[in-house]
Motif scaffolding. Sequence first.
Motif, mmCIF file in Angstrom:
data_model
loop_
_atom_site.group_PDB
_atom_site.id
_atom_site.type_symbol
_atom_site.label_atom_id
_atom_site.label_comp_id
_atom_site.label_asym_id
_atom_site.label_seq_id
_atom_site.Cartn_x
_atom_site.Cartn_y
_atom_site.Cartn_z
ATOM 1 N N THR A 495 58.496 -31.393 35.722
ATOM 2 C CA THR A 495 59.201 -31.620 34.455
ATOM 3 C C THR A 495 59.283 -33.108 34.137
ATOM 4 O OG1 THR A 495 60.512 -29.605 34.766
ATOM 5 C CG2 THR A 495 61.366 -31.247 33.219
ATOM 6 N N ASN A 530 57.775 -22.568 35.984
ATOM 7 C CA ASN A 530 58.805 -23.572 35.719
ATOM 8 C C ASN A 530 59.470 -23.239 34.379
ATOM 9 O OD1 ASN A 530 60.343 -25.858 35.224
ATOM 10 N ND2 ASN A 530 58.758 -27.300 35.894
ATOM 11 N N LEU A 533 60.870 -26.213 32.129
ATOM 12 C CA LEU A 533 59.853 -26.942 31.381
ATOM 13 C C LEU A 533 59.305 -26.088 30.241
ATOM 14 C CD1 LEU A 533 57.989 -29.341 30.940
ATOM 15 C CD2 LEU A 533 56.479 -28.431 32.732
#
Length: 608
Positions: A495, A530, A533
């Motif tokens: 990120t 993720n 993100l």
Amino acid sequence: MASPSASSATLSLESFDIDDPHSPVSFVLLDENNNEQRDPSPPSLTKPSLNVETELDPCLLKSVLSDGPHTNTVILPDHYTNPHCVHSQYTLSPSMRAALDPDPGILKAVLSDGNNIYNERINKAVANRRETALSMLPHAPMPDFPVSDMSSEFGPNSIRVLCGSKVGITTPLMETIREGLHENMSTLLEAGANPNGVPLQVMEDYAAFFLRFRPMIPAFTDEEGDVASREELLKCMDLPQISSITLEEVEDRLYEGTQPFFCEEAFTPTAFYHHGESMPSLVEAARYGSIDMFDMLLEAGADASFWMSPQFYVPDPPSESSLSVSSPLHAAIQNRDNDMLRHLLDIDLDPNVMPLANPTRCFTPLMATVIYSENFNKYAFDLLCSYPETNAEVRTPIYGVHLLHFAVAALNLDILKHVSSKVPLRNAGTTALGHTLLHIACMPSDALEVQRHSEVIYKSIHETRDLHARNDPYAHCAPDRSCDPVFGLQFEQQTAVVKFLWDNGITGVEQRDVHGNTPLHYLVGCRSVNQELLTWWLEKPNINKIWRECLNNYEATPEEMFYSGERAQKEGANGWRPWFKRSWTEERVKRKQEIWRALLGENARRQL
């Protein structure tokens, strides 16, 4: 002083100063009472007490002072001249073992008289066999006992080339470099050792394993050899080794398996043979950090021509340095030896050198500071940048990878910030496979992280950001895993890197690579996505359209891949799936082998 045992051949050094490598040496065979033998009779042929299959214990080799008529005496242990030991091609030769001993007298004794003592022992053994055979069958024809010439085993250029063995590719000079024994190196060079460490032909044979477009490497190459010589393989190729990536090479990446973004799948590792990556001698000396030994080799004539100026291809005929799959600069960086690195740069080795003998997996020393270091070697990076000849914009020759692509792949914000302070992020552009910095930042870390139990993901994701450049261990079947590993820290790093790129103008989420994948396709191809993100990105303008509508070459949008991965995860993501069978790849390999069989014809050394 106690007399030497019957299992030792004792050599006297007359008028010889052990501390002076240039002192003349004269060896005399002594008997068990430490008296000079006028009619030398070798010790009896007994089973050696030392197991030469195991690692040599240097404590077994000693230099002692004689209380007899001779000033200095070297006791040469039995295993150096015992025929049971000398004949083995799967252990170090006598001169290699002697090169490892810190007592310089041992090596000088082996080089000077080792072969003579061995011949005396073998001749006596043959005579005993003849007598035994004659006594058992007095009227039978006398059997023949052929004796091989083993003189090379005691010489300065004895060699081993063994695949799948700890011995690997080695010579006495290479062994003494690894041990850091300066005097032994001087002795070997004075005795006529090849200053390059290994013969040019051995390097050429090894470099053939790394050629582009070549046929499959056969098993047992050290016993039966390669399918053809490097020269013959190159004659059959239409394209030079350093040329743009071909459509066929791109197609080889499709459908099945994964590979690092900067090289091909199923590549030959540089350490295919043990010590293969360390050839020639200058690379080994740089790896083991001895500046004095490195300079001694240069003075003795070791080849460094390929590393001294910019190169764009391996010359024909090749030199030792041009055939290396590494370089002294790379070896010093790999060993985190900044003193050696500075020395190499100060004697004008090219800071941009790439080992082009390994064309698909070579990179510059500057790239190596990122690739080789789990902990970034900032000093080495800055040292290289301080030399005006260093060019941070050089790309790898086949896949067109920029320094910044490697920096992003490390997924370390500190590294990326430091590298981008020297090179603007916009300079990275795309690789030959169409990967941007965002593509690489979103890739799975390695093959294990790809969600292979989703068919659409398995067929879509073929690159990882793995800097270890290792072959995919799960190419034929995904592992059974009941749960995913924890990616918390990795997600934070990912990120941070993506947001840094975004804030600095790298915003091309819509860009697609050769597979038609956007960065979002790679982000959702992982077994653990993720989510932070992904949510952050989907809130950006125009990203939702890419998410829902951007199809890759396999007719999948990022959204479809995301939900397919979720379903696979809920189903347990275990067990075999029909798409794991690599029929497409196997068919291509078979077709290529047939083409090579026709190209080589009678010039093939063995069956393909």
